[in-house]
Design an enzyme around this catalytic site. Structure first.
Site, PDB file in Angstrom:
ATOM      1  N   CYS A  55      72.065   0.714 -18.513  1.00  0.00           N
ATOM      2  CA  CYS A  55      72.699   0.262 -17.442  1.00  0.00           C
ATOM      3  C   CYS A  55      72.684  -1.152 -17.178  1.00  0.00           C
ATOM      4  O   CYS A  55      73.661  -1.938 -16.304  1.00  0.00           O
ATOM      5  CB  CYS A  55      72.775   1.079 -16.017  1.00  0.00           C
ATOM      6  SG  CYS A  55      70.963   1.142 -15.637  1.00  0.00           S
ATOM      7  N   HIS A  83      73.447   9.554 -12.880  1.00  0.00           N
ATOM      8  CA  HIS A  83      74.895   9.656 -13.830  1.00  0.00           C
ATOM      9  C   HIS A  83      74.733  10.715 -15.203  1.00  0.00           C
ATOM     10  O   HIS A  83      73.384  10.904 -15.434  1.00  0.00           O
ATOM     11  CB  HIS A  83      74.786   7.988 -14.466  1.00  0.00           C
ATOM     12  CG  HIS A  83      75.164   7.073 -13.364  1.00  0.00           C
ATOM     13  ND1 HIS A  83      74.236   5.838 -13.143  1.00  0.00           N
ATOM     14  CD2 HIS A  83      76.261   7.030 -12.552  1.00  0.00           C
ATOM     15  CE1 HIS A  83      74.999   5.140 -12.263  1.00  0.00           C
ATOM     16  NE2 HIS A  83      75.981   5.703 -11.731  1.00  0.00           N
TER      17      HIS A  83
HETATM   18  N1  GLY Z   1      70.059   1.740  -7.913  1.00  0.00           N
HETATM   19  C1  GLY Z   1      71.025   2.194  -8.906  1.00  0.00           C
HETATM   20  C2  GLY Z   1      72.207   2.774  -8.241  1.00  0.00           C
HETATM   21  O1  GLY Z   1      71.862   3.618  -7.448  1.00  0.00           O
HETATM   22  O2  GLY Z   1      73.424   2.637  -8.512  1.00  0.00           O
END
Ligand code: GLY
Length: 254
Positions: free
Chosen positions: A247, A160
């Site tokens: 997150c 991200h």
């Molecule tokens: N494990 C976090 C994701 O890949 O969304």
């Protein structure tokens, strides 16, 4: 008041999505303890924590940042890029409906909150393996009338945008420049993570404090030299699921 929505660790976390990390066994009991430490840290920094029940059928559901983008006026429910994660949004939307009117992104949009870095009224949005042009277009259509500007940023080599860079306060972006296009951040000071800690850019800035995983001591010193209050947390088991600090919560003012 600062509100943080979190969600308990799924017992199926070992079946999580992975994009850029090799799979390693996660000690679920230890991940639960670390996540509770994360929630305690949020409380210590002044947040009111709303902790949702675990979603056993959704291994990645602890990462509540990804299915929604919350701005001051609305919550935009995203359509996650990882198809296995799309069902996470339903119960999160029900929780968010207590706080904000909801908007929803539609197919063929994909977008994950880990790709959205908000600084004031600007949303920098990563164009990544999880977020596509249509996701950015639909998000832009929702938030531009509310006074926000959306700036796309190319992401490469990591999950991200916020894996690659996060706001560390005081006009500073903590960054691993190898993983994103820095040009859209030309008005900010870019502070490089320590070279031996390429994953250290995902930090959580709350007030005057920057929280960083304890496995990144060299980057913590970089932040201390900047004059930031630095707090460290052990989230090593959650990090095996390709998590960062941002997150595991959705933070917004209520
Ligand atoms: N494990 C976090 C994701 O890949 O969304």
């Amino acid at each position: 008041m600062l509100t943080a929505i979190t969600r308990a660790v799924s017992p199926s976390l070992n079946r999580c999505e992975l994009g850029y990390l090799p799979r390693q066994e996660i000690d679920i009991a230890q991940a639960v303890v670390q996540h509770q430490g994360y929630e305690d840290c949020l409380r210590a920094l002044g947040a009111s924590v709303v902790s949702l029940a675990a979603e056993p059928d959704f291994p990645d559901a602890v990462f509540v940042e990804d299915p929604a983008v919350v701005v001051d006026e609305v919550a935009v429910i995203a359509r996650l890029g990882a198809a296995s994660r799309r069902g996470e949004a339903d119960s999160l939307a029900r929780a968010l409906a207590r706080f904000r009117p909801l908007r929803t992104l539609r197919e063929p949009a994909t977008l994950e909150g880990g790709d959205v870095l908000r600084i004031g009224a600007t949303l920098f949005v990563g164009l990544s393996a999880r977020t596509n042009q249509e996701g950015i277009r639909q998000l832009t259509a929702e938030v531009t009338p509310l006074g926000y500007s959306v700036v796309p940023v190319e992401v490469r080599g990591c999950l991200h945008l916020k894996t690659a860079c996060c706001y560390a306060g005081d006009g500073t972006i903590l960054a691993n420049r190898a993983w994103f296009d820095t040009a859209p951040f030309r008005d900010y000071r870019i502070l490089d993570v320590a070279p031996e800690e390429p994953r250290a850019a995902n930090v959580l800035a709350i007030g005057d404090t920057v929280v960083i995983p304890e496995c990144f001591p060299a980057t913590a010193r970089v932040l201390e030299r900047l004059g930031r209050n630095v707090r460290t947390l052990d989230v090593s088991e959650l990090m095996k699921a390709e998590a960062g600090l941002t997150c595991s919560s959705l933070l917004f003012e209520t």
